[in-house]
Design a protein around this motif. Sequence first.
Motif, PDB file in Angstrom:
ATOM      1  N   SER A   1       0.834  -1.195   0.000  1.00 55.64           N
ATOM      2  CA  SER A   1       0.000   0.000   0.000  1.00 55.64           C
ATOM      3  C   SER A   1       0.874   1.251   0.000  1.00 55.64           C
ATOM      4  O   SER A   1       2.011   1.217   0.482  1.00 55.64           O
ATOM      5  CB  SER A   1      -0.888  -0.006   1.249  1.00 55.64           C
ATOM      6  N   PRO A   2       0.357   2.374  -0.492  1.00 55.23           N
ATOM      7  CA  PRO A   2       1.103   3.625  -0.425  1.00 55.23           C
ATOM      8  C   PRO A   2       0.999   4.319   0.932  1.00 55.23           C
ATOM      9  O   PRO A   2       1.551   5.403   1.111  1.00 55.23           O
ATOM     10  CB  PRO A   2       0.437   4.470  -1.516  1.00 55.23           C
ATOM     11  N   TYR A   3       0.293   3.704   1.888  1.00 52.04           N
ATOM     12  CA  TYR A   3       0.066   4.347   3.186  1.00 52.04           C
ATOM     13  C   TYR A   3       0.875   3.708   4.311  1.00 52.04           C
ATOM     14  O   TYR A   3       1.080   2.490   4.326  1.00 52.04           O
ATOM     15  CB  TYR A   3      -1.422   4.292   3.553  1.00 52.04           C
ATOM     16  N   VAL A   4       1.288   4.558   5.237  1.00 44.86           N
ATOM     17  CA  VAL A   4       1.923   4.116   6.477  1.00 44.86           C
ATOM     18  C   VAL A   4       1.084   4.644   7.635  1.00 44.86           C
ATOM     19  O   VAL A   4       0.761   5.836   7.693  1.00 44.86           O
ATOM     20  CB  VAL A   4       3.377   4.634   6.579  1.00 44.86           C
ATOM     21  N   TRP A   5       0.734   3.750   8.538  1.00 48.03           N
ATOM     22  CA  TRP A   5      -0.120   4.062   9.690  1.00 48.03           C
ATOM     23  C   TRP A   5       0.716   3.893  10.941  1.00 48.03           C
ATOM     24  O   TRP A   5       1.285   2.837  11.179  1.00 48.03           O
ATOM     25  CB  TRP A   5      -1.303   3.113   9.684  1.00 48.03           C
ATOM     26  N   LEU A   6       0.827   4.943  11.738  1.00 47.92           N
ATOM     27  CA  LEU A   6       1.713   4.893  12.908  1.00 47.92           C
ATOM     28  C   LEU A   6       0.974   5.253  14.179  1.00 47.92           C
ATOM     29  O   LEU A   6      -0.061   5.921  14.146  1.00 47.92           O
ATOM     30  CB  LEU A   6       2.904   5.821  12.692  1.00 47.92           C
ATOM     31  N   ARG A   7       1.530   4.788  15.286  1.00 54.07           N
ATOM     32  CA  ARG A   7       1.000   5.145  16.595  1.00 54.07           C
ATOM     33  C   ARG A   7       1.687   6.417  17.055  1.00 54.07           C
ATOM     34  O   ARG A   7       2.929   6.506  17.035  1.00 54.07           O
ATOM     35  CB  ARG A   7       1.242   4.023  17.604  1.00 54.07           C
ATOM     36  N   THR A   8       0.939   7.404  17.480  1.00 56.24           N
ATOM     37  CA  THR A   8       1.526   8.675  17.899  1.00 56.24           C
ATOM     38  C   THR A   8       2.328   8.476  19.187  1.00 56.24           C
ATOM     39  O   THR A   8       1.971   7.641  20.030  1.00 56.24           O
ATOM     40  CB  THR A   8       0.442   9.744  18.130  1.00 56.24           C
ATOM     41  N   PRO A   9       3.391   9.235  19.376  1.00 59.01           N
ATOM     42  CA  PRO A   9       4.250   9.038  20.560  1.00 59.01           C
ATOM     43  C   PRO A   9       3.692   9.717  21.809  1.00 59.01           C
ATOM     44  O   PRO A   9       2.894  10.668  21.732  1.00 59.01           O
ATOM     45  CB  PRO A   9       5.558   9.702  20.121  1.00 59.01           C
ATOM     46  N   ASP A  10       4.117   9.214  22.942  1.00 61.84           N
ATOM     47  CA  ASP A  10       3.876   9.876  24.238  1.00 61.84           C
ATOM     48  C   ASP A  10       2.401  10.090  24.544  1.00 61.84           C
ATOM     49  O   ASP A  10       2.042  11.048  25.236  1.00 61.84           O
ATOM     50  CB  ASP A  10       4.609  11.222  24.296  1.00 61.84           C
ATOM     51  N   GLY A  11       1.529   9.235  24.002  1.00 63.83           N
ATOM     52  CA  GLY A  11       0.106   9.361  24.298  1.00 63.83           C
ATOM     53  C   GLY A  11      -0.555  10.578  23.677  1.00 63.83           C
ATOM     54  O   GLY A  11      -1.647  10.984  24.120  1.00 63.83           O
ATOM     55  N   MET A  12       0.071  11.159  22.667  1.00 71.94           N
ATOM     56  CA  MET A  12      -0.494  12.343  22.035  1.00 71.94           C
ATOM     57  C   MET A  12      -1.754  11.991  21.251  1.00 71.94           C
ATOM     58  O   MET A  12      -1.873  10.907  20.689  1.00 71.94           O
ATOM     59  CB  MET A  12       0.533  12.985  21.074  1.00 71.94           C
ATOM     60  N   THR A  13      -2.712  12.920  21.209  1.00 74.27           N
ATOM     61  CA  THR A  13      -3.867  12.719  20.356  1.00 74.27           C
ATOM     62  C   THR A  13      -3.448  12.906  18.897  1.00 74.27           C
ATOM     63  O   THR A  13      -2.371  13.444  18.596  1.00 74.27           O
ATOM     64  CB  THR A  13      -4.988  13.719  20.673  1.00 74.27           C
ATOM     65  N   SER A  14      -4.295  12.478  18.005  1.00 82.18           N
ATOM     66  CA  SER A  14      -3.987  12.589  16.575  1.00 82.18           C
ATOM     67  C   SER A  14      -3.786  14.030  16.142  1.00 82.18           C
ATOM     68  O   SER A  14      -2.855  14.343  15.380  1.00 82.18           O
ATOM     69  CB  SER A  14      -5.119  11.956  15.757  1.00 82.18           C
ATOM     70  N   TRP A  15      -4.656  14.918  16.585  1.00 82.86           N
ATOM     71  CA  TRP A  15      -4.536  16.323  16.181  1.00 82.86           C
ATOM     72  C   TRP A  15      -3.356  17.004  16.862  1.00 82.86           C
ATOM     73  O   TRP A  15      -2.732  17.893  16.280  1.00 82.86           O
ATOM     74  CB  TRP A  15      -5.829  17.081  16.472  1.00 82.86           C
ATOM     75  N   GLU A  16      -3.021  16.595  18.092  1.00 85.13           N
ATOM     76  CA  GLU A  16      -1.821  17.139  18.740  1.00 85.13           C
ATOM     77  C   GLU A  16      -0.570  16.770  17.954  1.00 85.13           C
ATOM     78  O   GLU A  16       0.324  17.603  17.750  1.00 85.13           O
ATOM     79  CB  GLU A  16      -1.711  16.611  20.171  1.00 85.13           C
ATOM     80  N   PHE A  17      -0.505  15.535  17.501  1.00 81.63           N
ATOM     81  CA  PHE A  17       0.643  15.110  16.700  1.00 81.63           C
ATOM     82  C   PHE A  17       0.653  15.830  15.353  1.00 81.63           C
ATOM     83  O   PHE A  17       1.719  16.198  14.847  1.00 81.63           O
ATOM     84  CB  PHE A  17       0.613  13.596  16.495  1.00 81.63           C
ATOM     85  N   PHE A  18      -0.520  16.028  14.773  1.00 77.33           N
ATOM     86  CA  PHE A  18      -0.617  16.783  13.521  1.00 77.33           C
ATOM     87  C   PHE A  18       0.001  18.170  13.693  1.00 77.33           C
ATOM     88  O   PHE A  18       0.815  18.616  12.868  1.00 77.33           O
ATOM     89  CB  PHE A  18      -2.087  16.915  13.095  1.00 77.33           C
TER      90      PHE A  18
ATOM     91  N   GLY B   1      -9.715  11.167  12.371  1.00 74.55           N
ATOM     92  CA  GLY B   1     -10.589  11.520  11.254  1.00 74.55           C
ATOM     93  C   GLY B   1     -11.136  10.314  10.524  1.00 74.55           C
ATOM     94  O   GLY B   1     -12.085  10.429   9.737  1.00 74.55           O
ATOM     95  N   PHE B   2     -10.546   9.130  10.779  1.00 74.82           N
ATOM     96  CA  PHE B   2     -11.002   7.905  10.139  1.00 74.82           C
ATOM     97  C   PHE B   2     -11.876   7.059  11.066  1.00 74.82           C
ATOM     98  O   PHE B   2     -12.223   5.935  10.726  1.00 74.82           O
ATOM     99  CB  PHE B   2      -9.806   7.069   9.689  1.00 74.82           C
ATOM    100  N   GLY B   3     -12.195   7.589  12.240  1.00 74.63           N
ATOM    101  CA  GLY B   3     -13.030   6.862  13.179  1.00 74.63           C
ATOM    102  C   GLY B   3     -12.413   6.831  14.564  1.00 74.63           C
ATOM    103  O   GLY B   3     -11.210   7.057  14.732  1.00 74.63           O
ATOM    104  N   PRO B   4     -13.228   6.568  15.587  1.00 71.18           N
ATOM    105  CA  PRO B   4     -12.732   6.581  16.975  1.00 71.18           C
ATOM    106  C   PRO B   4     -11.536   5.676  17.212  1.00 71.18           C
ATOM    107  O   PRO B   4     -10.657   6.004  18.018  1.00 71.18           O
ATOM    108  CB  PRO B   4     -13.956   6.125  17.775  1.00 71.18           C
ATOM    109  N   ALA B   5     -11.455   4.530  16.540  1.00 71.91           N
ATOM    110  CA  ALA B   5     -10.307   3.630  16.738  1.00 71.91           C
ATOM    111  C   ALA B   5      -9.034   4.211  16.162  1.00 71.91           C
ATOM    112  O   ALA B   5      -7.946   3.695  16.430  1.00 71.91           O
ATOM    113  CB  ALA B   5     -10.591   2.259  16.113  1.00 71.91           C
ATOM    114  N   GLY B   6      -9.146   5.278  15.394  1.00 73.34           N
ATOM    115  CA  GLY B   6      -7.968   5.927  14.841  1.00 73.34           C
ATOM    116  C   GLY B   6      -7.334   6.942  15.775  1.00 73.34           C
ATOM    117  O   GLY B   6      -6.258   7.487  15.460  1.00 73.34           O
ATOM    118  N   GLU B   7      -7.956   7.204  16.903  1.00 74.21           N
ATOM    119  CA  GLU B   7      -7.366   8.142  17.855  1.00 74.21           C
ATOM    120  C   GLU B   7      -6.028   7.592  18.350  1.00 74.21           C
ATOM    121  O   GLU B   7      -5.878   6.406  18.628  1.00 74.21           O
ATOM    122  CB  GLU B   7      -8.304   8.369  19.043  1.00 74.21           C
ATOM    123  N   GLY B   8      -5.054   8.490  18.418  1.00 75.73           N
ATOM    124  CA  GLY B   8      -3.722   8.081  18.818  1.00 75.73           C
ATOM    125  C   GLY B   8      -2.919   7.481  17.680  1.00 75.73           C
ATOM    126  O   GLY B   8      -1.847   6.913  17.904  1.00 75.73           O
ATOM    127  N   CYS B   9      -3.439   7.625  16.445  1.00 74.66           N
ATOM    128  CA  CYS B   9      -2.724   7.119  15.273  1.00 74.66           C
ATOM    129  C   CYS B   9      -2.653   8.213  14.219  1.00 74.66           C
ATOM    130  O   CYS B   9      -3.287   9.264  14.334  1.00 74.66           O
ATOM    131  CB  CYS B   9      -3.407   5.880  14.703  1.00 74.66           C
TER     132      CYS B   9
END
Length: 408
Positions: free
Chosen positions: A345-362, A378-386
């Motif tokens: 796939s052209p996508y890489v999915w990672l876990r954000t560091p230090d317990g950061m939320t997705s938007w904080e890491f953004f 943005g892809f659903g609740p299970a995507g939080e922290g990724c």
Amino acid sequence: MFRVNDNFCKLPSAYLFSQVAEKVRGYIEAHPGVEVIRMGIGDVTRPICDAAVQAMHEAVDDEADAARFHGYGPEQGYEFLRAAIAENDYRARGVEISESEIFIGDGAKSDTGKIGDILWPGSRVAVTDPVYPVYVDTNVMGGRGGDLCTDGYWSGIEYLRCDFDNGFVPSLPMGQPDVIYLCYPNNPTGTVLTRAQLAEWVDYARHNGSLILFDAAYEAYITQDDVPHSIYEIDGAREVAIEFRSFSKTAGFTGLRCGYTVVPKELKGHDGAGREVSLNALWNRRQSTKFNGASYIVQRGAAAIYTDAGKEQVRTTIDYYLRNAGLLYDGVRNAGLEAVGGKNSPYVWLRTPDGMTSWEFFDRLLDRCHVVGTPGIGFGPAGEGCFRLTGFNTYENTQKAIERLGKL
């Protein structure tokens, strides 16, 4: 005063990628001169291959000649393109799909969103979580979503969690849904299902009377032998599945808009009186009424992808993006982050560091590295922290982004 469709009012005001674009626009305005590397939206950077460009030039000349001019085309798509698809995407893999089962459209996003037109508004829907937002949002628009709960889930939709803990392999549904959305290789996680794993879903659908909506927009990126390119490689899938494909990520048609949907003749549903109904016939009726077909020029370009030259050129482009994705995956892992994807796939999915939320890491990635990705929430609740990164930028920019990530 007239009344609007209340279901639209239930949706959040902005689409995910519109939110990302607005944040980036504001950052650039506040920091003029900063080089921002965009690895968020799945748009491509490589030009359309020479074979397709040449074919479209010739098609433009056709439109300039009264003897070769094409006006309205068939709503289902021109025979020359449908025949090329049937031969190269299916029969070459041992799958029999007829031209009358192929419908040319203006992209997989459009058709995955519009397919709900032929489904009962009360259908029970299941999606993987995280998931491409179009699947959920269009079902909400169609009245199948229920209400948005405080935890971010829609009450009318069954969510099948996919995360690092379960290896991104969703469990079979518990609520016996009528409609199941599967996308493999997966957007956003970049993960895949093996032939045996996908066969479990086909068996489930056959035994429970469910319809699988299978998004195979990224099938050209598959490198593993045991991962099917089409759900129709699985026995019995013609009875339970509709497949969507796109020329956007394979041949760079993001700005041209062309894709196709396969609806087998064996696929049957039933109406309110219990009578059996052909979904192929329903989709044909829908398209004939609401769609005038993709342009002749674009379809000529798409057909050229199936020539010997076109195949070689498209393969070169896909390999280019896969190299980028592999570089991203290795760079993210070397930076100490947990990640999946980047291989099929052209996508890489990672876990954000230090317990950061997705938007904080953004925000941190944009502010400190000037790199744009997509928040997993943005892809659903299970995507939080990724977080999702794409391999669709240039190789040079991908190298720069990895260097910046390493410093972060």
